[in-house]
Write a protein that holds these residues in place. Structure first.
Motif, PDB file in Angstrom:
ATOM      1  N   VAL A  43       0.842  -1.191   0.000  1.00 29.17           N
ATOM      2  CA  VAL A  43       0.000   0.000   0.000  1.00 29.17           C
ATOM      3  C   VAL A  43       0.882   1.249   0.000  1.00 29.17           C
ATOM      4  O   VAL A  43       0.690   2.175  -0.786  1.00 29.17           O
ATOM      5  CB  VAL A  43      -0.919  -0.003   1.244  1.00 29.17           C
ATOM      6  CG1 VAL A  43      -1.722   1.283   1.311  1.00 29.17           C
ATOM      7  CG2 VAL A  43      -1.843  -1.206   1.206  1.00 29.17           C
ATOM      8  N   GLU A  50      -3.532  -3.770  -3.622  1.00 27.32           N
ATOM      9  CA  GLU A  50      -2.944  -3.057  -2.497  1.00 27.32           C
ATOM     10  C   GLU A  50      -2.215  -1.800  -2.998  1.00 27.32           C
ATOM     11  O   GLU A  50      -2.334  -0.729  -2.413  1.00 27.32           O
ATOM     12  CB  GLU A  50      -2.027  -3.995  -1.699  1.00 27.32           C
ATOM     13  CG  GLU A  50      -2.841  -4.786  -0.676  1.00 27.32           C
ATOM     14  CD  GLU A  50      -2.204  -6.096  -0.258  1.00 27.32           C
ATOM     15  OE1 GLU A  50      -1.763  -6.855  -1.147  1.00 27.32           O
ATOM     16  OE2 GLU A  50      -2.155  -6.380   0.952  1.00 27.32           O
ATOM     17  N   MET A  86      -4.769   0.737  -3.947  1.00 28.12           N
ATOM     18  CA  MET A  86      -5.328   1.436  -2.792  1.00 28.12           C
ATOM     19  C   MET A  86      -4.366   2.489  -2.283  1.00 28.12           C
ATOM     20  O   MET A  86      -4.770   3.574  -1.855  1.00 28.12           O
ATOM     21  CB  MET A  86      -5.667   0.434  -1.694  1.00 28.12           C
ATOM     22  CG  MET A  86      -6.829  -0.469  -2.115  1.00 28.12           C
ATOM     23  SD  MET A  86      -7.307  -1.586  -0.809  1.00 28.12           S
ATOM     24  CE  MET A  86      -8.284  -2.777  -1.736  1.00 28.12           C
ATOM     25  N   GLY A  87      -3.096   2.181  -2.337  1.00 26.95           N
ATOM     26  CA  GLY A  87      -2.096   3.185  -1.985  1.00 26.95           C
ATOM     27  C   GLY A  87      -2.208   4.370  -2.934  1.00 26.95           C
ATOM     28  O   GLY A  87      -2.114   5.533  -2.526  1.00 26.95           O
ATOM     29  N   ARG A 144      -4.994   6.530  -2.004  1.00 28.70           N
ATOM     30  CA  ARG A 144      -4.655   7.345  -0.851  1.00 28.70           C
ATOM     31  C   ARG A 144      -3.834   8.560  -1.287  1.00 28.70           C
ATOM     32  O   ARG A 144      -4.057   9.673  -0.833  1.00 28.70           O
ATOM     33  CB  ARG A 144      -3.869   6.506   0.162  1.00 28.70           C
ATOM     34  CG  ARG A 144      -3.568   7.269   1.428  1.00 28.70           C
ATOM     35  CD  ARG A 144      -3.300   6.341   2.577  1.00 28.70           C
ATOM     36  NE  ARG A 144      -2.012   5.685   2.458  1.00 28.70           N
ATOM     37  CZ  ARG A 144      -1.587   4.710   3.265  1.00 28.70           C
ATOM     38  NH1 ARG A 144      -2.379   4.282   4.233  1.00 28.70           N
ATOM     39  NH2 ARG A 144      -0.420   4.164   3.102  1.00 28.70           N
ATOM     40  N   ARG A 185      -6.050  11.120  -2.758  1.00 29.03           N
ATOM     41  CA  ARG A 185      -6.780  11.846  -1.732  1.00 29.03           C
ATOM     42  C   ARG A 185      -5.903  12.908  -1.078  1.00 29.03           C
ATOM     43  O   ARG A 185      -6.325  14.026  -0.808  1.00 29.03           O
ATOM     44  CB  ARG A 185      -7.277  10.877  -0.660  1.00 29.03           C
ATOM     45  CG  ARG A 185      -8.747  10.602  -0.765  1.00 29.03           C
ATOM     46  CD  ARG A 185      -9.347  10.173   0.557  1.00 29.03           C
ATOM     47  NE  ARG A 185      -8.380  10.117   1.626  1.00 29.03           N
ATOM     48  CZ  ARG A 185      -8.352   9.194   2.565  1.00 29.03           C
ATOM     49  NH1 ARG A 185      -9.247   8.223   2.554  1.00 29.03           N
ATOM     50  NH2 ARG A 185      -7.455   9.222   3.503  1.00 29.03           N
ATOM     51  N   ARG A 186      -4.662  12.520  -0.821  1.00 26.11           N
ATOM     52  CA  ARG A 186      -3.741  13.461  -0.177  1.00 26.11           C
ATOM     53  C   ARG A 186      -3.461  14.664  -1.061  1.00 26.11           C
ATOM     54  O   ARG A 186      -3.121  15.730  -0.581  1.00 26.11           O
ATOM     55  CB  ARG A 186      -2.413  12.743   0.132  1.00 26.11           C
ATOM     56  CG  ARG A 186      -2.580  11.620   1.125  1.00 26.11           C
ATOM     57  CD  ARG A 186      -1.815  11.886   2.409  1.00 26.11           C
ATOM     58  NE  ARG A 186      -2.363  11.050   3.468  1.00 26.11           N
ATOM     59  CZ  ARG A 186      -1.709  10.012   4.018  1.00 26.11           C
ATOM     60  NH1 ARG A 186      -0.485   9.717   3.612  1.00 26.11           N
ATOM     61  NH2 ARG A 186      -2.273   9.311   4.970  1.00 26.11           N
ATOM     62  N   LEU A 199     -11.301  -5.983   0.074  1.00 26.55           N
ATOM     63  CA  LEU A 199     -11.743  -4.626   0.367  1.00 26.55           C
ATOM     64  C   LEU A 199     -11.825  -3.751  -0.873  1.00 26.55           C
ATOM     65  O   LEU A 199     -12.131  -2.563  -0.795  1.00 26.55           O
ATOM     66  CB  LEU A 199     -10.810  -3.987   1.404  1.00 26.55           C
ATOM     67  CG  LEU A 199     -10.874  -4.655   2.775  1.00 26.55           C
ATOM     68  CD1 LEU A 199      -9.860  -4.041   3.718  1.00 26.55           C
ATOM     69  CD2 LEU A 199     -12.278  -4.532   3.353  1.00 26.55           C
ATOM     70  N   VAL A 204     -13.722   0.242  -1.384  1.00 28.57           N
ATOM     71  CA  VAL A 204     -13.252   1.509  -1.929  1.00 28.57           C
ATOM     72  C   VAL A 204     -13.724   1.710  -3.373  1.00 28.57           C
ATOM     73  O   VAL A 204     -13.349   2.679  -4.012  1.00 28.57           O
ATOM     74  CB  VAL A 204     -11.708   1.607  -1.856  1.00 28.57           C
ATOM     75  CG1 VAL A 204     -11.273   1.599  -0.403  1.00 28.57           C
ATOM     76  CG2 VAL A 204     -11.058   0.480  -2.610  1.00 28.57           C
ATOM     77  N   GLY A 205     -14.524   0.782  -3.865  1.00 26.02           N
ATOM     78  CA  GLY A 205     -15.085   0.937  -5.208  1.00 26.02           C
ATOM     79  C   GLY A 205     -14.075   0.778  -6.321  1.00 26.02           C
ATOM     80  O   GLY A 205     -14.203   1.359  -7.398  1.00 26.02           O
TER      81      GLY A 205
END
Lengths: 339, 339
Positions: free
Chosen positions: A223, A249, A252-253, A256, A259-260, A279, A283-284
């Motif tokens: 991630v 994974e 997903m990172g 993130r 988003r940041r 998962l 998170v779609g």
DNA sequence: CTGTTAGCGCCTTCAA
DNA sequence: TTGAAGGCGCTAACAG
């Protein structure tokens, strides 16, 4: 300390061999005696010593399972499924967590599974020396990762097809600047990242898109790595409008990282992963789904079959189906591009 | 087939005893002979048969690890860390995946680890009969879950304090309708859900909030269960403005349910989890962090210590620190409440 | 159907 | 410092 076979034999008034035969369900014991032995054994809490019986019989009823990282979802899931198959068949599992190069090296030089297991399931890809070491054990071998290799039964997926479906999806949405977050092949001798990269390059080529090296970054299959990689890609002079991550994974990172940076998927950047992590749905994440647990179970079954039919030629390569799962992290690029 | 200790002895021109002593680093072998033995052993690829040596010595150098679900992040992570400690110390790990009641029952009646392991680390909570069965093995026992129990070294966290910090956080934000998604205690004999529930009720009481049974739902410790539970809560006549989920996986399921209902955290409902799952950060989940890998490592270390110092009284209970990690799924309730 | 006899491969006294 | 002998607990022939 604990009851031995002789204690049982004495208590019942028969010989140890009879106890042994009776308890293992072998023929040649009268039902009456068998029942008495079973009763006494249960009452004494007798369990045959595995050490002693495997020493005597040569069978260990134990399978060695080699895993790079037990804590990683993919491997944990494969292991979970494989263990269930093994234990159901009466086999125990000896687990070796060989994440670091040192543990790995120690394992392959000392080979602690020698004379300890009836078969080996490797969830890591052995290099040539390691493969040879495993073959020297003289037991059936299987793996769920990597390409075909002598002496191994491989249960896997078509990495090329999976990658193609993911990247084509992005191309079809209209993306032209398609980045990739790959996993380090480093010390793992893993061909997966390479195959997926080749497929990625091929799809770009077939779509007439020129490859830009600035659009590739390494995410180390974690991630955190995925986040770093996405951050790198965003820093490019012309960042990608879509990214294919070689694992969920890493994807997903990447999310993130977006988003940041106050960016959103798919509005600013589309993201596709690979695996269909449990998962991913949360998170779609659009991703290439592969049957993870099934691969572990199937590999385990093939290993058991080889143990049951020592003569038969085992299958060399079993391919499991993959499919693209469309969710919410992919969309056509913005008319004007990001920013 | 493979080289035995006698092959080595013969090749070097010494007795098997000397080879045994030399290879295990025991005193009483001249350096010169020791080196020659080491060389020959390496050249022959000799590894002592574990079956034979444990039969002769009584030591197995193997640890049994009992896990409810290897594929679940929490257990995978604990196992990963514990395995590293064990293997570093020269111990192998026998893995038992005891998720279903049947496998579990089979394990505890047959107790296949008898005479096979030097110690047992249980990541599941044994009930009284199961505890007794494990104690009957006569080896050191440890667990990372559940409360203190005779014969076991327990490495855990303060569930009560963790829960309190989570629920108080919601109270302090101004929430009054605080739901809880709990895990089934069912066949697992797990006290954790109960303790966390008690702490939840206590915080509500101390804040003068009346408890509403319609605000509790069972999430089965899975993502899907969490989603179902959240859906249930949303269907209440007066749905909660905040939810405490007893695990991050259930919390993530809850987030998914919110998304499906076109609701958002924290705008419509605040969500707090428990664990600090590796992906909690990806979804911005506020949660109670516990040192998961460290618990596995510490439990493993304590077990090894008991093996090294058979006399010493082992610690009964070790408490690891927890802390509330504030992220983006919690905020004050909307002025007017949802809808 | 059951018992007896040998080991399986190693470790652990006890002697030398 | 080394070797010889015995045994760990069980299974696999072979008898009977």
């Amino acid at each position: 300390m604990t009851a031995s076979i002789n204690d049982v034999a004495q208590a019942v008034g028969v010989s140890a061999s009879t106890v042994s035969r009776a308890l293992r369900g072998r023929p040649g014991v009268s039902d009456e005696v068998r029942d008495r032995i079973a009763a006494v054994a249960a009452q004494l809490g007798y369990t045959a010593s595995r050490s002693a019986s495997s020493l005597a019989s040569g069978r260990t009823y134990t399978i060695g399972v080699l895993v790079p990282y037990v804590g990683r979802w993919f491997f944990g899931t494969v292991l979970d499924a494989a263990e269930k198959v093994f234990s159901t068949a009466g086999y125990d599992v000896l687990l070796y967590n060989l994440g670091s190069p040192e543990t790995r090296k120690r394992f392959f030089t000392k080979l602690p599974v020698r004379k300890r297991v009836d078969a080996v399931l490797s969830l890591l890809i052995p290099d040539d020396d390691e493969s040879a070491a495993l073959r020297s054990l003289g037991v059936p071998l299987a793996t769920t990762v990597g390409g075909t290799r002598p002496g191994f039964t491989v249960v896997g997926i078509d990495d090329r097809a999976g990658t193609e479906s993911a990247v084509r999806h992005l191309v079809n949405l209209g993306h032209r600047r398609i980045g990739m977050i790959s996993g380090a092949s480093g010390p793992l001798h893993w061909t997966t990242p390479i195959e997926r990269r080749n497929a990625y390059l091929d799809v770009l080529a077939e779509a007439g898109i020129e490859h830009d090296a600035a659009l590739e970054a390494d995410g180390d299959y974690t991630v955190e790595g995925g986040e770093r990689a996405m951050t790198e890609l965003l820093a490019a002079s012309r960042p990608p409008t879509a990214v294919f991550a070689q694992s969920d994974e890493m994807a997903m990172g990447a999310l993130r990282a977006l988003r940041r940076h106050r960016l959103k998927a798919p509005d600013d950047v589309s993201v596709v992963g690979f695996d269909d992590h449990e998962l991913a749905d949360v998170v779609g994440l659009t991703t290439v789904a592969q049957p993870v647990a099934e691969q572990g179970a199937e590999a385990a079954r093939l290993l058991l079959r080889q143990l049951d039919e020592p003569g038969a030629e085992p299958p060399r390569h079993v391919q499991m189906p993959i499919r693209l799962v469309l969710r919410e992290t992919t969309a056509p690029p913005r008319p004007r591009g990001p920013q």
